[in-house]
Design a protein around this motif. Structure first.
Motif, PDB file in Angstrom:
ATOM      1  N   VAL A 272      -5.064   3.660  16.137  1.00 50.96           N
ATOM      2  CA  VAL A 272      -6.167   3.967  17.062  1.00 50.96           C
ATOM      3  C   VAL A 272      -7.041   2.639  17.255  1.00 50.96           C
ATOM      4  CG1 VAL A 272      -8.454   4.865  16.580  1.00 50.96           C
ATOM      5  CG2 VAL A 272      -6.781   6.416  16.268  1.00 50.96           C
ATOM      6  N   SER A 273      -7.184   1.793  16.232  1.00 49.51           N
ATOM      7  CA  SER A 273      -7.845   0.510  16.402  1.00 49.51           C
ATOM      8  C   SER A 273      -7.030  -0.553  17.169  1.00 49.51           C
ATOM      9  CB  SER A 273      -7.553  -0.077  14.849  1.00 49.51           C
ATOM     10  OG  SER A 273      -6.270  -0.805  14.440  1.00 49.51           O
ATOM     11  N   HIS A 274      -5.545  -0.138  17.395  1.00 55.63           N
ATOM     12  CA  HIS A 274      -4.713  -1.002  18.273  1.00 55.63           C
ATOM     13  C   HIS A 274      -5.220  -0.740  19.653  1.00 55.63           C
ATOM     14  CE1 HIS A 274      -1.160  -3.286  19.347  1.00 55.63           C
ATOM     15  NE2 HIS A 274      -0.506  -2.318  20.055  1.00 55.63           N
ATOM     16  N   LEU A 275      -5.280   0.574  20.010  1.00 51.51           N
ATOM     17  CA  LEU A 275      -5.509   0.881  21.443  1.00 51.51           C
ATOM     18  C   LEU A 275      -6.824   0.753  21.741  1.00 51.51           C
ATOM     19  CD1 LEU A 275      -3.913   4.319  22.076  1.00 51.51           C
ATOM     20  CD2 LEU A 275      -2.783   2.005  22.352  1.00 51.51           C
ATOM     21  N   ARG A 276      -7.966   0.679  20.644  1.00 43.45           N
ATOM     22  CA  ARG A 276      -9.250   0.514  21.259  1.00 43.45           C
ATOM     23  C   ARG A 276      -9.425  -0.911  21.237  1.00 43.45           C
ATOM     24  NH1 ARG A 276     -12.480   4.505  16.758  1.00 43.45           N
ATOM     25  NH2 ARG A 276     -11.962   6.478  18.349  1.00 43.45           N
ATOM     26  N   ASN A 277      -8.543  -1.800  20.509  1.00 43.40           N
ATOM     27  CA  ASN A 277      -8.587  -3.156  20.882  1.00 43.40           C
ATOM     28  C   ASN A 277      -7.607  -3.741  21.899  1.00 43.40           C
ATOM     29  OD1 ASN A 277      -9.666  -5.729  19.717  1.00 43.40           O
ATOM     30  ND2 ASN A 277      -7.584  -6.176  18.606  1.00 43.40           N
TER      31      ASN A 277
END
Length: 374
Positions: A272-277
């Motif tokens: 989730v953090s990877h895509l949101r970043n």
């Protein structure tokens, strides 16, 4: 009079039905003899949409080419598409009914990917030498135009180099505050570091690590514990300590063995953090050691000079930088190679009980010979 009109209407319906039948048979016959072209899938374009803790939306644009001069409403048509990463099914979707105009038509679909698929994909990525083949397959089946089926398969390779830069022969001094009277800084030197992946599973990813340590003091040291913490985008994905202790005689070197573990159950949160970043991850591995001094006292020494930082960037569908922000608007490439560029940040920051190291005059390396790694 009414009866005659009814008979006339019925006759007209029979004629119309006969005409439709002839036209349908002619259409199928024309297809069979090549007079009318069958539609084909020209492209499948995927992009990431909204991502939550449980699911990731994948937006799909399916481009179909109709070579005929008229459009066709294909009510009896089904579309199925799949997205796989190293043969791990990530998303499946589709629909029924197509309205194909002449030339190119674009049909938009969305499906939700279960983020629980991230750990098995990650394990396959690591076990495959940090490589992933993204395979997108779209199949269209229709009962119109003679039970036709047409499909398209696209493949894209994604590579990373997450721990490669950890392998270093650079000498790094380790200083500590409140050293005993019999010792002086640096209390240790780290002469060499190595890391390689173990066999990843759906639950954990091991990293085998080696540290060649030199003791410049006259008295021996005992390293009773070597600890680590792994974070990805500030999310803790692993921490622990070694089980073994090492005695390092004065003026001698030892190779410390350690195994760090990434807890794969944390990887759906990382995703989730990877895509949101924007598909960018900041990886950090921090270390500390517990050193038993000749006095019998034990001190905890943060090994800030060993802190490892790496930027991991991916472009799963190959359209991250295209207009539309990778939401399915880019022109697809049937096959291609991702070019994630890992970036190492080798300059650590000192803190805790570590003093700023004093470089060895004339050279940054240890003045004593070093042994090969065990």
């Amino acid at each position: 009079m009414t009866s005659d009109r009814g008979l006339l209407g019925f006759a007209k319906l029979k004629v119309a039905a006969a005409v439709v039948g002839v036209l349908a048979a002619s259409l199928v016959g024309a297809v069979a003899f090549g007079a009318i072209g069958a539609p084909s899938v020209e492209g499948v374009d995927n992009g990431f949409g909204e991502v939550t803790e449980e699911t990731t939306v994948i937006n799909t644009n399916l481009t179909i080419y109709n070579p005929n001069p008229v459009g066709v409403q294909l009510g009896g048509t089904t579309i199925n598409y799949t997205v796989r990463m190293n043969d791990v099914p990530m998303a499946e979707g589709g629909g029924q009914g197509l309205s194909i105009t002449t030339g190119n038509s674009t049909e938009a679909f969305t499906t939700k990917m279960d983020n629980g698929q991230i750990p098995p994909w990650w394990a396959s990525h690591i076990n495959n030498g940090e490589q992933t083949t993204v395979t997108i397959n779209a199949t269209v089946e229709t009962s119109v135009l003679g039970e036709r089926q047409f499909d398209l398969t696209q493949e894209r390779n994604v590579k990373t180099n997450i721990i490669g830069e950890f392998n270093s022969d650079k000498t790094r001094p380790v200083n500590a505050e409140n050293t005993p009277p019999t010792a002086s800084n640096p209390i240790l030197y780290i002469n060499r570091t190595r890391a390689d992946w173990g066999q990843a599973t759906n639950t954990e990813t091991p990293i085998g690590m080696q540290f060649q340590v030199y003791n410049p003091q006259l008295e021996p040291y005992v390293i009773t514990e070597l600890g680590y913490e792994i974070t990805m985008n500030d999310l803790n994905v692993g921490e622990g300590t070694t089980d073994n202790s090492y005695v390092i005689p004065g003026g001698d070197t030892k190779t410390l063995q350690a195994q760090a573990i990434i807890r794969n159950q944390k990887l759906d949160e990382w995703w989730v953090s990877h895509l949101r970043n924007d598909q960018v991850t900041n990886l950090k591995i921090e270390f500390y050691a517990r050193v038993e001094l000749p006095t019998g006292n034990t001190i905890r020494v943060p090994l800030d000079r060993l802190t490892y930082e790496e930027t991991i960037e991916t472009d799963i569908f190959g359209n991250k930088n295209a207009s539309g922000g990778g939401s399915g608007q880019a022109t697809p490439t049937p096959s291609g190679e991702a070019t994630p560029t890992p970036t190492t940040t080798p300059t650590p920051t000192d803190g805790g009980i570590i003093d700023t190291p004093t470089p060895t005059p004339g050279d940054d390396s240890t003045p004593t010979p070093t042994d090969d790694l065990i």
